[in-house]
Motif scaffolding. Structure first.
Motif, PDB file in Angstrom:
ATOM      1  N   PRO A  46      70.651  43.277  28.079  1.00 43.75           N
ATOM      2  CA  PRO A  46      69.660  43.236  29.163  1.00 43.75           C
ATOM      3  C   PRO A  46      68.221  43.418  28.695  1.00 43.75           C
ATOM      4  CG  PRO A  46      71.567  44.529  29.806  1.00 43.75           C
ATOM      5  CD  PRO A  46      71.746  44.219  28.355  1.00 43.75           C
ATOM      6  N   LEU A  47      68.007  44.221  27.663  1.00 43.75           N
ATOM      7  CA  LEU A  47      66.647  44.421  27.167  1.00 43.75           C
ATOM      8  C   LEU A  47      66.073  43.129  26.593  1.00 43.75           C
ATOM      9  CD1 LEU A  47      66.858  47.945  25.453  1.00 43.75           C
ATOM     10  CD2 LEU A  47      65.769  47.336  27.632  1.00 43.75           C
ATOM     11  N   ILE A  48      66.911  42.378  25.863  1.00 44.34           N
ATOM     12  CA  ILE A  48      66.466  41.106  25.307  1.00 44.34           C
ATOM     13  C   ILE A  48      66.181  40.112  26.424  1.00 44.34           C
ATOM     14  CG2 ILE A  48      67.105  39.142  23.882  1.00 44.34           C
ATOM     15  CD1 ILE A  48      66.445  41.618  22.292  1.00 44.34           C
ATOM     16  N   ILE A  49      67.066  40.063  27.423  1.00 48.95           N
ATOM     17  CA  ILE A  49      66.848  39.180  28.572  1.00 48.95           C
ATOM     18  C   ILE A  49      65.523  39.512  29.245  1.00 48.95           C
ATOM     19  CG2 ILE A  49      67.669  38.533  30.864  1.00 48.95           C
ATOM     20  CD1 ILE A  49      70.507  38.955  29.868  1.00 48.95           C
ATOM     21  N   GLY A  50      65.300  40.803  29.490  1.00 40.33           N
ATOM     22  CA  GLY A  50      64.069  41.236  30.139  1.00 40.33           C
ATOM     23  C   GLY A  50      62.838  40.887  29.317  1.00 40.33           C
ATOM     24  N   ALA A  51      62.940  41.043  27.999  1.00 38.26           N
ATOM     25  CA  ALA A  51      61.809  40.731  27.119  1.00 38.26           C
ATOM     26  C   ALA A  51      61.492  39.243  27.160  1.00 38.26           C
ATOM     27  CB  ALA A  51      62.119  41.179  25.694  1.00 38.26           C
ATOM     28  N   ILE A  52      62.524  38.396  27.106  1.00 34.37           N
ATOM     29  CA  ILE A  52      62.317  36.942  27.141  1.00 34.37           C
ATOM     30  C   ILE A  52      61.644  36.537  28.451  1.00 34.37           C
ATOM     31  CG2 ILE A  52      63.488  34.702  27.271  1.00 34.37           C
ATOM     32  CD1 ILE A  52      65.601  35.871  25.358  1.00 34.37           C
ATOM     33  N   ILE A  53      62.141  37.057  29.557  1.00 33.09           N
ATOM     34  CA  ILE A  53      61.584  36.715  30.866  1.00 33.09           C
ATOM     35  C   ILE A  53      60.123  37.164  30.959  1.00 33.09           C
ATOM     36  CG2 ILE A  53      61.710  37.214  33.340  1.00 33.09           C
ATOM     37  CD1 ILE A  53      64.762  37.298  33.019  1.00 33.09           C
ATOM     38  N   ALA A  54      59.841  38.391  30.525  1.00 32.28           N
ATOM     39  CA  ALA A  54      58.479  38.914  30.606  1.00 32.28           C
ATOM     40  C   ALA A  54      57.518  38.119  29.728  1.00 32.28           C
ATOM     41  CB  ALA A  54      58.467  40.389  30.204  1.00 32.28           C
ATOM     42  N   ILE A  55      57.954  37.789  28.518  1.00 27.72           N
ATOM     43  CA  ILE A  55      57.093  37.053  27.584  1.00 27.72           C
ATOM     44  C   ILE A  55      56.770  35.664  28.120  1.00 27.72           C
ATOM     45  CG2 ILE A  55      57.053  35.919  25.323  1.00 27.72           C
ATOM     46  CD1 ILE A  55      58.588  38.406  24.263  1.00 27.72           C
ATOM     47  N   ALA A  97      70.564  29.761  21.661  1.00 33.51           N
ATOM     48  CA  ALA A  97      69.108  29.600  21.723  1.00 33.51           C
ATOM     49  C   ALA A  97      68.705  28.759  22.931  1.00 33.51           C
ATOM     50  CB  ALA A  97      68.592  28.973  20.440  1.00 33.51           C
ATOM     51  N   VAL A  98      69.504  27.735  23.244  1.00 36.06           N
ATOM     52  CA  VAL A  98      69.203  26.888  24.405  1.00 36.06           C
ATOM     53  C   VAL A  98      69.287  27.690  25.696  1.00 36.06           C
ATOM     54  CG1 VAL A  98      70.040  24.952  25.795  1.00 36.06           C
ATOM     55  CG2 VAL A  98      69.871  24.723  23.307  1.00 36.06           C
ATOM     56  N   ILE A  99      70.319  28.555  25.813  1.00 35.49           N
ATOM     57  CA  ILE A  99      70.468  29.373  27.015  1.00 35.49           C
ATOM     58  C   ILE A  99      69.295  30.346  27.138  1.00 35.49           C
ATOM     59  CG2 ILE A  99      71.887  31.134  28.131  1.00 35.49           C
ATOM     60  CD1 ILE A  99      74.328  29.742  26.912  1.00 35.49           C
ATOM     61  N   LYS A 100      68.912  30.964  26.023  1.00 36.46           N
ATOM     62  CA  LYS A 100      67.744  31.837  26.040  1.00 36.46           C
ATOM     63  C   LYS A 100      66.489  31.044  26.407  1.00 36.46           C
ATOM     64  CE  LYS A 100      69.446  34.983  22.412  1.00 36.46           C
ATOM     65  NZ  LYS A 100      69.224  35.466  21.032  1.00 36.46           N
ATOM     66  N   SER A 101      66.385  29.817  25.902  1.00 36.04           N
ATOM     67  CA  SER A 101      65.240  28.982  26.204  1.00 36.04           C
ATOM     68  C   SER A 101      65.190  28.617  27.682  1.00 36.04           C
ATOM     69  CB  SER A 101      65.279  27.703  25.352  1.00 36.04           C
ATOM     70  OG  SER A 101      64.088  26.972  25.449  1.00 36.04           O
ATOM     71  N   LEU A 102      66.368  28.438  28.293  1.00 31.53           N
ATOM     72  CA  LEU A 102      66.421  28.169  29.730  1.00 31.53           C
ATOM     73  C   LEU A 102      65.891  29.364  30.530  1.00 31.53           C
ATOM     74  CD1 LEU A 102      69.851  26.327  30.149  1.00 31.53           C
ATOM     75  CD2 LEU A 102      67.581  25.431  30.759  1.00 31.53           C
ATOM     76  N   LEU A 103      66.254  30.573  30.084  1.00 26.49           N
ATOM     77  CA  LEU A 103      65.702  31.770  30.726  1.00 26.49           C
ATOM     78  C   LEU A 103      64.181  31.760  30.627  1.00 26.49           C
ATOM     79  CD1 LEU A 103      68.122  34.554  29.379  1.00 26.49           C
ATOM     80  CD2 LEU A 103      68.044  33.640  31.708  1.00 26.49           C
ATOM     81  N   GLY A 104      63.690  31.411  29.438  1.00 27.95           N
ATOM     82  CA  GLY A 104      62.253  31.355  29.230  1.00 27.95           C
ATOM     83  C   GLY A 104      61.593  30.280  30.075  1.00 27.95           C
ATOM     84  N   LEU A 105      62.263  29.135  30.219  1.00 26.97           N
ATOM     85  CA  LEU A 105      61.706  28.040  31.013  1.00 26.97           C
ATOM     86  C   LEU A 105      61.505  28.461  32.462  1.00 26.97           C
ATOM     87  CD1 LEU A 105      60.914  25.130  31.565  1.00 26.97           C
ATOM     88  CD2 LEU A 105      63.353  24.564  31.755  1.00 26.97           C
ATOM     89  N   GLY A 106      62.521  29.087  33.049  1.00 26.51           N
ATOM     90  CA  GLY A 106      62.398  29.527  34.437  1.00 26.51           C
ATOM     91  C   GLY A 106      61.233  30.486  34.623  1.00 26.51           C
ATOM     92  N   ALA A 107      61.117  31.451  33.709  1.00 23.50           N
ATOM     93  CA  ALA A 107      60.031  32.423  33.798  1.00 23.50           C
ATOM     94  C   ALA A 107      58.677  31.745  33.581  1.00 23.50           C
ATOM     95  CB  ALA A 107      60.237  33.522  32.765  1.00 23.50           C
TER      96      ALA A 107
END
Length: 256
Positions: free
Chosen positions: A15-24, A205-215
């Protein structure tokens, strides 16, 4: 079943990594929406605090593609822009693909330093209006395109040579917006393909990138809204100074 699939796809995504990706990416999207540029530089400055440079670059793949596609789609005379800058685009496509494909052979220290230099150059050209005299020949587009592609393949930030070329050519505002949207967009696809072929752009990495895209898209809309209520010049200078400081930190870290 869903938990099993997510655990298989995201074995180390806490969750911390998810939160960091979204915030960034929320912050980087805000910068892009407010200034019309700077998403890769803003994201890389913060992502490299918690990820290796190659992984940070991979996370930027989808946000770069979608935001630049959106920017170019809203520009005028898209076909004329593509015709005018076809040599520039081809040089970027080839050089960024080849560099990204072989990104894993470059030591982390070199990648970190290149990212830092790209951020400092990016910030300096906008703070101080750096430019130079160039001719009208295709060779100038070829040279600037190769420089942009190599820089982009190593750092995901290939705007400095693009913007400096357009500033030197004194491109009108609408032409500048269309050209940057086009040249940023054409570079984003070979970057993603090259990273995939190098093994850096994985399913995780693609899934993490999708999180980043939404944010990033949410941040983009917030930035557009804030643009009407905050002094753009003051905000731009503060962001660019921060980029220079963070870029200098990356260069220092890469050298020591």
């Amino acid at each position: 079943m869903t938990d099993f699939i997510m655990a298989s796809l995201l074995p180390s995504l806490d969750p911390l990594i998810i939160g960091a990706i979204i915030a960034i990416f929320l912050f980087a999207g805000l910068i892009k929406g407010f200034l019309g540029l700077g998403l890769p530089a803003a994201a890389m400055a913060l992502l490299t605090l918690i990820f290796e440079p190659t992984e940070a670059i991979a996370l930027l793949s989808l946000p770069i593609i979608v935001t630049n596609l959106y920017q170019f789609s809203r520009s005028e005379d898209r076909l004329e822009t593509a015709r005018r800058y076809k040599v520039f685009a081809l040089a970027i496509i080839i050089s960024i693909f080849v560099t990204a494909w072989h990104i894993t052979v470059f030591p982390t220290e070199i990648l970190t330093s290149v990212i830092g230099v790209a951020m400092i150059t990016f910030a300096s050209q906008w703070l101080f209006g750096l430019s130079f005299s160039i001719g009208t020949g295709a060779g100038w587009q070829l040279g600037a395109g190769v420089m942009a592609g190599i820089l982009g393949g190593l750092s995901s930030i290939w705007s400095p040579p693009v913007v400096m070329y357009l500033m030197a050519r004194k491109a009108p505002k609408e032409s500048f917006i269309a050209a940057t949207g086009f040249l940023f967009l054409v570079g984003s696809f070979p970057l993603a393909v090259g990273l995939f072929m190098s093994g850096v752009l994985t399913i995780v990495a693609v899934i993490k990138s999708l999180l980043g895209l939404g944010a990033a898209l949410i941040g983009f809309r917030i930035g557009e809204t804030l643009r009407a209520h905050v002094s753009q010049d003051t905000f731009r200078k503060a962001v660019l100074i921060a980029f220079m400081i963070m870029g200098a930190r990356l260069v220092f870290n890469g050298l020591v």
